[in-house]
Design a protein around this motif. Structure first.
Motif, PDB file in Angstrom:
ATOM      1  N   THR A  92      -1.926  15.525   1.909  1.00  0.00           N
ATOM      2  CA  THR A  92      -0.867  15.564   1.374  1.00  0.00           C
ATOM      3  C   THR A  92       0.325  16.626   2.120  1.00  0.00           C
ATOM      4  O   THR A  92      -0.179  17.633   2.656  1.00  0.00           O
ATOM      5  CB  THR A  92      -0.831  15.939  -0.231  1.00  0.00           C
ATOM      6  OG1 THR A  92      -1.676  16.857  -0.452  1.00  0.00           O
ATOM      7  CG2 THR A  92      -1.391  14.590  -0.928  1.00  0.00           C
ATOM      8  N   VAL A 135      -0.821   7.336   9.557  1.00  0.00           N
ATOM      9  CA  VAL A 135      -1.458   7.198   8.229  1.00  0.00           C
ATOM     10  C   VAL A 135      -1.590   8.739   7.727  1.00  0.00           C
ATOM     11  O   VAL A 135      -2.317   9.558   8.529  1.00  0.00           O
ATOM     12  CB  VAL A 135      -2.685   6.380   8.331  1.00  0.00           C
ATOM     13  CG1 VAL A 135      -3.374   6.453   6.951  1.00  0.00           C
ATOM     14  CG2 VAL A 135      -2.733   5.143   8.775  1.00  0.00           C
ATOM     15  N   SER A 160      -0.589   6.776   3.007  1.00  0.00           N
ATOM     16  CA  SER A 160       0.567   5.999   3.220  1.00  0.00           C
ATOM     17  C   SER A 160       0.615   5.905   4.768  1.00  0.00           C
ATOM     18  O   SER A 160       0.393   6.684   5.590  1.00  0.00           O
ATOM     19  CB  SER A 160       1.784   7.175   2.775  1.00  0.00           C
ATOM     20  OG  SER A 160       1.595   7.197   1.297  1.00  0.00           O
ATOM     21  N   ARG A 161       1.322   4.704   4.992  1.00  0.00           N
ATOM     22  CA  ARG A 161       1.450   4.073   6.421  1.00  0.00           C
ATOM     23  C   ARG A 161       2.991   4.372   6.880  1.00  0.00           C
ATOM     24  O   ARG A 161       3.818   3.916   5.951  1.00  0.00           O
ATOM     25  CB  ARG A 161       1.014   2.691   6.720  1.00  0.00           C
ATOM     26  CG  ARG A 161      -0.494   2.744   6.498  1.00  0.00           C
ATOM     27  CD  ARG A 161      -1.284   1.399   6.522  1.00  0.00           C
ATOM     28  NE  ARG A 161      -2.553   1.418   6.586  1.00  0.00           N
ATOM     29  CZ  ARG A 161      -3.168   1.259   7.742  1.00  0.00           C
ATOM     30  NH1 ARG A 161      -2.543   1.181   8.644  1.00  0.00           N
ATOM     31  NH2 ARG A 161      -4.559   1.559   7.794  1.00  0.00           N
ATOM     32  N   PHE A 162       3.037   4.706   8.029  1.00  0.00           N
ATOM     33  CA  PHE A 162       4.622   4.795   8.522  1.00  0.00           C
ATOM     34  C   PHE A 162       4.392   4.214  10.090  1.00  0.00           C
ATOM     35  O   PHE A 162       3.739   4.707  10.684  1.00  0.00           O
ATOM     36  CB  PHE A 162       5.034   6.360   8.654  1.00  0.00           C
ATOM     37  CG  PHE A 162       5.117   7.063   7.298  1.00  0.00           C
ATOM     38  CD1 PHE A 162       6.009   6.848   6.270  1.00  0.00           C
ATOM     39  CD2 PHE A 162       3.765   7.667   7.071  1.00  0.00           C
ATOM     40  CE1 PHE A 162       5.970   7.324   5.084  1.00  0.00           C
ATOM     41  CE2 PHE A 162       3.736   8.227   5.850  1.00  0.00           C
ATOM     42  CZ  PHE A 162       4.730   8.271   4.707  1.00  0.00           C
ATOM     43  N   ASP A 222      11.613   5.606  -0.623  1.00  0.00           N
ATOM     44  CA  ASP A 222      10.266   4.961  -0.699  1.00  0.00           C
ATOM     45  C   ASP A 222      10.332   3.582   0.117  1.00  0.00           C
ATOM     46  O   ASP A 222       9.371   3.165   0.407  1.00  0.00           O
ATOM     47  CB  ASP A 222      10.249   4.525  -2.255  1.00  0.00           C
ATOM     48  CG  ASP A 222      10.012   5.845  -2.934  1.00  0.00           C
ATOM     49  OD1 ASP A 222      10.585   5.829  -3.878  1.00  0.00           O
ATOM     50  OD2 ASP A 222       9.201   6.659  -2.685  1.00  0.00           O
ATOM     51  N   GLN A 243      13.904   5.306   7.682  1.00  0.00           N
ATOM     52  CA  GLN A 243      13.004   4.056   7.438  1.00  0.00           C
ATOM     53  C   GLN A 243      13.710   2.870   8.077  1.00  0.00           C
ATOM     54  O   GLN A 243      14.885   2.505   8.166  1.00  0.00           O
ATOM     55  CB  GLN A 243      12.582   3.870   5.930  1.00  0.00           C
ATOM     56  CG  GLN A 243      12.158   4.725   5.153  1.00  0.00           C
ATOM     57  CD  GLN A 243      10.571   4.418   5.080  1.00  0.00           C
ATOM     58  OE1 GLN A 243       9.680   4.046   6.102  1.00  0.00           O
ATOM     59  NE2 GLN A 243       9.883   4.608   3.841  1.00  0.00           N
ATOM     60  N   ILE A 270       9.740  11.484   5.517  1.00  0.00           N
ATOM     61  CA  ILE A 270       8.589  11.257   4.560  1.00  0.00           C
ATOM     62  C   ILE A 270       8.787  11.971   3.521  1.00  0.00           C
ATOM     63  O   ILE A 270       8.953  13.281   3.369  1.00  0.00           O
ATOM     64  CB  ILE A 270       7.255  11.396   5.360  1.00  0.00           C
ATOM     65  CG1 ILE A 270       7.235  10.772   6.481  1.00  0.00           C
ATOM     66  CG2 ILE A 270       6.069  11.111   4.352  1.00  0.00           C
ATOM     67  CD1 ILE A 270       5.939  10.759   7.459  1.00  0.00           C
ATOM     68  N   ALA A 288       4.394  11.534  -0.908  1.00  0.00           N
ATOM     69  CA  ALA A 288       3.775  10.329  -0.401  1.00  0.00           C
ATOM     70  C   ALA A 288       2.162  10.449  -0.399  1.00  0.00           C
ATOM     71  O   ALA A 288       1.794  11.356  -0.282  1.00  0.00           O
ATOM     72  CB  ALA A 288       4.084  10.120   0.875  1.00  0.00           C
ATOM     73  N   PRO A 289       1.169   9.271  -1.009  1.00  0.00           N
ATOM     74  CA  PRO A 289       0.016   9.583  -1.398  1.00  0.00           C
ATOM     75  C   PRO A 289      -0.417   9.393   0.022  1.00  0.00           C
ATOM     76  O   PRO A 289      -0.087   8.957   1.121  1.00  0.00           O
ATOM     77  CB  PRO A 289      -0.064   8.407  -2.301  1.00  0.00           C
ATOM     78  CG  PRO A 289       0.890   7.279  -1.764  1.00  0.00           C
ATOM     79  CD  PRO A 289       2.039   8.008  -1.499  1.00  0.00           C
ATOM     80  N   GLU A 338       0.573   2.801  13.482  1.00  0.00           N
ATOM     81  CA  GLU A 338       1.217   3.191  12.210  1.00  0.00           C
ATOM     82  C   GLU A 338       0.553   4.615  11.921  1.00  0.00           C
ATOM     83  O   GLU A 338      -0.800   4.850  12.376  1.00  0.00           O
ATOM     84  CB  GLU A 338       0.726   2.519  11.023  1.00  0.00           C
ATOM     85  CG  GLU A 338       1.647   1.124  11.029  1.00  0.00           C
ATOM     86  CD  GLU A 338       1.285   0.174  10.082  1.00  0.00           C
ATOM     87  OE1 GLU A 338       2.104  -0.669   9.598  1.00  0.00           O
ATOM     88  OE2 GLU A 338       0.025   0.155   9.455  1.00  0.00           O
TER      89      GLU A 338
END
Ligand SMILES: *[C@@H]1O[C@H](CO)[C@@H](O)[C@H](O)[C@H]1NC(C)=O
Ligand SMILES: *[C@@H]1O[C@H](CO)[C@@H](O)[C@H](O)[C@H]1NC(C)=O
Ligand SMILES: *[C@@H]1O[C@H](CO)[C@@H](O)[C@H](O)[C@H]1NC(C)=O
Length: 806
Positions: free
Chosen positions: A202, A198, A153-155, A240, A330, A145, A149-150, A196
Motif C-alpha cells: 500500500t 500491480v 490494483s492494476r495500472f 478511481d 488515467q 494513484i 488503492a488496494p 500493467e
C-alpha cells in the motif's frame, strides 16, 4: 513523398498479394525472392537468367528491364551477370510499417523483355532485421494513484512500439527496482504485448508522495534492443476511474481530396470521476508523422478533422490511435480507422518504353515499332485504361500484356509518299467523368533505295545539223529519282553499242552529272541520217538501280554538195555530141541534161538554165526537167554546130551550182560528122578523137534506128490501139519534181522521192517515155510542195544511207 507513395503501393499490393500470386504465378510463372532490408547496394537477390531460363548471351539484346510502379526503383538488373540486385536502401519499416506482423512485406516488380515482348512478375519479400529499438510514446509517464488503492490494483502503462515485426518487435517489459510495484506483462490481439503495474505494498502519500520507476521494453532480436521510460507516480487522494470510449474502434469513410476542415468523426469517452478526475481531454497516441500532418483532434470535443490534402494515391487508409486522459492521468484508448475513397483525379500516364525510330520504309506490315506502357494511379474503374490511336491508316495499337501496348505497322510505308508520322495515342480511364491523356509520337521513315531513276520522257529525239563542230551539245536528258540523298542521286552513262560497226562512243559522249549529250565528231548527212544511242541513268544506292532510254539522233541536211552532172559526161574525158534532126519542129526534145545532188530536199532540188548559147533563141531547157528542146523549127540556115553552156543549180541556201557544156549537131547525115571537126578540137589527140567520133556516130546511128523503131511501133499502135496502149508506153499520170525534204508532226524526216526512177532516165531510150509529162516547163508551185500520201515510204534510218547514190 516518394516513400509514402511507395508505402501506399505496397499496401495495395499486400491486399491482393495472395490473389496476384495465385493468378499471376499460374499464368506467367512468376518468381518470388526474399531479401533482408537494409542490405548494401548491389546485393544479389537472385539470378534472373537462371530462374527464367534465359540465354545469358541474348539477354542484353532483349532490353531487360525491371519496373517498379512507384517513384523509387529499389531493384535492377546487373547486365553483366543477369542477376537481380539491390539498387538502393530498402527500409522495410518505411515500406510496410503499418502492416500486421503476420503479413509479409512485399515489393512487386514487372520484369519486361522485348523481342518478343514478355512480362513476368517478380515478388520480392523484404524480411525484417532488428534495426529499430522499442520506443515509448513519452519519455515520462505520469501516473496518479490514490493512496487508498488496494494491493493488487492494476495500472496500465502505455505500450512501447517497435517498428520491426515478429520476434524483432517488443517481447517483454522489465521494471527497475521498486518496493511498491511489480510488472505484469500480458498480451492480446488488440494491443499486442502490454504491461500493467500491480500494487504490491500500500502507498502512503504522507510518507512518500512521489515514486519514480524505470520501465524498459525489450525486443526479441539478436542482439536485442530496448527502450526505457520513466514512470512518475504521484500518490493522490482519489481517482478511481479511467476514461472509457463509447466505441473501441471507429470506422469511417473519407473522400479523397476532402478539403481542410472536413469533419470526420467525433470520438467520445466518459470518466465516472468527478471534477478534474473526470475531465477528459483527447489526443493522438501513436500516430505516424503523416497522420499528424493530415488530421487534427480537438482536445476538448474529440472531433477529428482534416487539415491537409488527402491523397488516395499516397495512402488508402489510416489507423489513428486516440487517447483520452482524465485530470488524474488515467487514460483510455480507441482506434479510428479511416478508409479513403478514391476519386478519379489522375489521368492515365503514357510512357514509351522502347521505340524503333526511324522506321525503314521496307518494314513489313506487322513490325513492332514501339512498346507503350499506360498506367493510372487511381484505383478500380478509375484506373481501368482504354488506349487507342486516332484515325491512322498505317499503324495499329495492339494490347499485349496488362497495361502494355505495342504499336504495329499495318500498311506498307513509303518514304517518298510520307516521310514522317505523328501518331496520337489517347488513353482514357474508366472514371466518371473519365480522364484522358494524349501522347504524340513522332516517327521518321528512313530511306531504302526502292525507286529506279525515271526519265522525263519515254524516248528522246535530237536533231543535229550536219558538219557540226565536235563538242556541240546535242540534247540534255534528265531522269529523276525520288529516293533520299545518294539513293536518289542520278548519274548518266552511254550503253555500249555500235553504229555501222563503229562504237557509239566515237559519235557522242554524255556528261555523267548533267545528262547533256555532246557530239564527239562532225556528222555527215550523206554518210548516215540518224543513229540511236542507249543512255542508262543509275542512282548511287547500294545496290544501285538503273533505267535506260533510247535517244535517236537525227542529222539534218546542209547544202554541202553541189549538183553533179551525169549526162553529158564532164568535159575533158570525152566529148559527147548530140545529133539533132534537121527537120525537128518547135518543141521537140533535143537532148537532156541529167544531174544529181547528194543532198536532199530543197538542197537537192535542181534547176537548169542555159547560160550561154551559140544561137540564143534556138533552144530552151526545162527549168526542172533539164530537157533541151527546140524553141522553133530548125531551118536550113541554122549553123550545124551548136554549143550550149548549162548551169545546174540546187535550191539550197545559199545554192550551189555546176555548169556543163552540150554540143549539138544539126544534121540528118552521119557522113557530115567528119566535117565537123572543129578547129577547137586539138589536132594532137586526133587519133583518139577519131575513135571517139566513130563511137559517137555508132551510138547516134543506133539512136536513129531506135527512133525509127519507135515510129514504127506508133504506126502499128495507131492501127491496133487497144492492144498496144498499155504495154509500150507507160506514161506516168503525173510527175512531181523531187519532193521537199519535210519534217512532219512526229519529227521524222521523210522523203517520198526515189532517185532510182530518176536515174533510169539517164538512158536516152527512155527519154521518150517522159516526153509528154515533161512538156510543161514550169510546174505549178503547189504541186512541188505536195507530199506523197504514203509519206513514210522511206524512214530515215541508218540503213537508208547513200547506197542509192551508187
Ligand atoms: C509532326 O509534328 C511536328 C511537331 O509538332 C511538326 O513539326 C511536323 O510538321 C508534324 N509532321 C506531320 C507529318 O504532321
Ligand atoms: C539508301 O538505301 C539503303 C538501302 O537500300 C539504306 O541502307 C541507306 O540508309 C539509304 N541511304 C540514305 C541516305 O537514306
Ligand atoms: C533497258 O531497259 C529495259 C526495260 O526498260 C531492260 O529490259 C533492259 O535490260 C535494259 N537494258 C540494259 C542494258 O540495262
Amino acid at each position: 513523398m516518394a516513400e509514402r507513395k511507395a508505402h501506399r503501393w505496397i499496401e495495395r499490393r499486400v491486399k491482393c498479394a495472395v490473389f496476384l500470386l495465385a493468378v499471376v504465378q499460374a499464368s506467367f510463372g512468376d518468381i518470388r525472392y526474399s531479401v533482408p532490408e537494409e542490405t548494401k547496394n548491389k546485393y544479389v537477390i537472385g539470378s534472373l537468367t537462371k530462374d527464367f531460363n534465359l540465354d545469358f548471351k541474348l539477354l542484353a539484346a532483349r532490353k531487360p528491364r525491371v519496373d517498379y510502379q512507384g517513384e523509387r526503383r529499389y531493384c535492377g538488373i546487373d547486365l553483366t551477370t543477369g542477376d537481380l540486385i539491390v539498387l538502393e536502401r530498402i527500409d522495410r519499416e518505411k515500406l510496410c510499417g503499418q502492416t500486421k506482423t503476420n503479413k509479409p512485406c512485399i515489393l512487386n516488380f514487372e520484369f519486361i523483355l522485348e523481342n518478343p515482348l514478355e512480362l513476368h512478375n517478380i515478388v520480392v519479400e523484404v524480411t525484417d532485421i532488428n534495426d529499430n529499438p522499442p520506443v515509448f510514446s513519452k519519455d515520462v509517464i505520469k501516473l496518479e494513484i490514490g493512496e487508498a488503492a488496494p494491493i493488487g490494483s492494476r495500472f496500465q502503462i502505455p505500450t512501447a512500439r517497435d517498428l520491426d515485426v515478429g520476434i524483432n518487435s517488443v517481447q517483454n517489459y522489465i521494471l527497475g527496482r521498486s518496493e511498491h510495484f511489480v510488472l505484469d506483462v500480458q498480451s492480446n490481439t488488440q494491443r499486442g504485448k502490454y504491461a500493467e503495474l500491480v500494487l504490491k505494498h500500500t502507498l502512503d502519500r504522507e510518507k512518500e508522495g512521489e515514486h519514480t520507476l524505470l520501465v524498459t521494453a525489450v525486443d526479441g532480436g539478436n542482439p536485442s534492443r530496448s527502450g526505457t521510460a520513466t514512470v512518475h507516480i504521484l500518490v493522490m487522494d482519489f481517482n478511481d476511474n479511467a476514461p472509457v470510449f463509447q466505441q473501441t474502434v471507429y470506422k469511417v469513410n473519407l473522400l479523397e481530396n476532402a478539403p481542410a476542415g472536413t469533419f470526420i468523426v467525433k470520438v467520445s469517452a466518459t470518466d465516472k470521476d468527478e471534477g478534474a478526475n473526470g475531465a477528459v481531454s483527447y489526443d493522438f497516441n501513436h500516430v505516424s508523422e503523416n497522420s499528424k500532418r493530415l488530421f487534427h483532434i480537438d482536445e476538448k470535443s474529440g472531433e477529428l478533422k482534416v487539415i491537409d490534402k488527402i491523397d488516395y494515391e499516397e495512402a488508402s487508409s489510416y489507423e489513428i490511435e486516440i487517447q483520452a486522459e482524465d485530470g488524474g492521468g488515467q487514460t483510455g484508448h480507441c482506434k479510428v480507422l479511416i478508409q479513403i475513397t478514391d476519386v478519379n483525379d489522375n489521368a492515365p500516364v503514357i510512357t514509351v518504353k522502347s521505340a524503333l525510330n526511324p522506321i525503314p520504309e521496307n518494314a513489313p506490315t506487322g513490325t513492332e515499332i514501339a512498346v507503350i506502357n499506360v498506367k493510372d494511379l487511381d484505383d478500380g474503374d478509375n484506373s481501368r485504361v482504354h488506349c487507342f490511336l486516332s484515325e491512322n491508316m498505317h499503324f495499329t495499337l495492339q494490347s499485349s500484356i496488362k497495361n502494355y501496348f505495342t504499336l504495329v505497322t499495318k500498311a506498307v510505308l513509303d518514304r517518298e509518299e510520307v516521310s514522317e508520322f505523328n501518331i496520337t495515342i489517347t488513353a482514357t480511364d474508366g472514371g466518371s467523368p473519365p480522364l484522358s491523356t494524349d501522347a504524340v509520337l513522332n516517327f521518321k521513315i528512313s530511306d531504302i533505295n526502292d525507286n529506279p531513276p525515271a526519265f522525263d520522257e519515254q524516248s528522246y529525239s535530237a536533231y543535229v545539223v550536219e558538219n557540226n563542230k565536235p563538242g556541240t551539245s546535242v540534247i540534255a536528258i534528265r531522269a529523276r529519282d525520288p529516293d533520299w540523298r545518294q539513293n536518289g542521286t542520278v548519274s548518266y552513262a552511254l550503253l555500249s553499242g555500235e553504229v555501222s560497226g563503229v562504237p557509239v562512243s566515237s559519235f557522242v559522249s554524255i556528261n555523267g552529272d548533267t545528262g547533256v549529250i555532246h557530239a564527239v565528231r562532225s556528222f555527215d548527212y550523206e554518210q548516215f541520217r540518224s543513229f540511236k544511242v542507249q543512255v542508262v541513268a543509275r542512282d548511287n544506292g547500294s545496290p544501285p538501280l538503273s533505267s535506260n532510254v533510247t535517244v535517236s539522233v537525227f542529222i539534218t541536211d546542209q547544202n554541202d554538195n553541189s549538183p553533179q552532172i551525169l549526162y553529158p559526161a564532164p568535159l575533158g574525158k570525152s566529148i559527147m555530141t548530140e545529133m539533132v534532126p534537121k527537120a525537128a519542129y518547135a518543141g521537140s526534145l533535143v537532148s537532156k541534161v541529167i544531174a544529181v545532188d547528194a543532198d536532199s530536199g530543197q538542197n537537192a532540188w535542181l534547176s537548169y538554165q542555159i547560160m550561154k548559147s551559140s544561137d540564143p533563141g534556138l533552144f530552151t531547157i526545162g527549168l526542172h526537167s533539164g530537157e533541151i528542146r527546140a524553141l522553133r523549127d530548125i531551118s536550113e540556115s541554122d549553123t550545124m554546130k551548136q554549143n550550149l553552156v548549162i548551169s545546174v543549180k540546187d535550191n539550197g541556201q545559199p545554192s550551189l551550182s555546176t555548169t556543163c557544156s552540150v554540143y549539138l549537131l544539126i544534121s540528118d547525115n552521119l557522113a557530115e560528122i567528119p566535117q565537123l571537126k572543129d578547129k577547137s578540137y586539138d589536132e594532137s589527140n586526133s587519133k583518139l578523137t577519131s575513135y571517139l567520133i566513130i563511137a559517137l556516130v555508132s551510138v547516134s546511128t543506133f539512136f536513129l534506128t531506135f527512133i525509127i523503131l519507135i515510129v514504127a511501133v506508133r504506126f502499128c499502135r495507131r492501127r491496133k490501139p487497144q492492144l498496144l496502149f498499155d504495154g509500150a508506153v507507160a506514161v506516168p499520170g503525173a510527175y512531181f519534181p523531187p519532193n521537199y525534204a519535210d519534217v512532219d508532226g512526229a519529227g521524222t524526216l521523210r522523203s517520198s522521192y526515189n532517185y532510182d526512177t530518176y536515174l533510169t532516165t539517164g538512158s536516152r531510150t527512155s527519154d521518150f517515155k517522159f516526153a509528154r509529162s515533161y512538156n510543161d516547163v514550169t510546174l505549178p508551185a503547189e504541186n512541188t510542195l505536195k507530199r506523197s500520201p504514203n509519206g513514210n515510204s522511206e524512214d530515215m534510218d541508218i540503213t537508208g544511207n547513200g547506197s542509192k547514190y551508187g
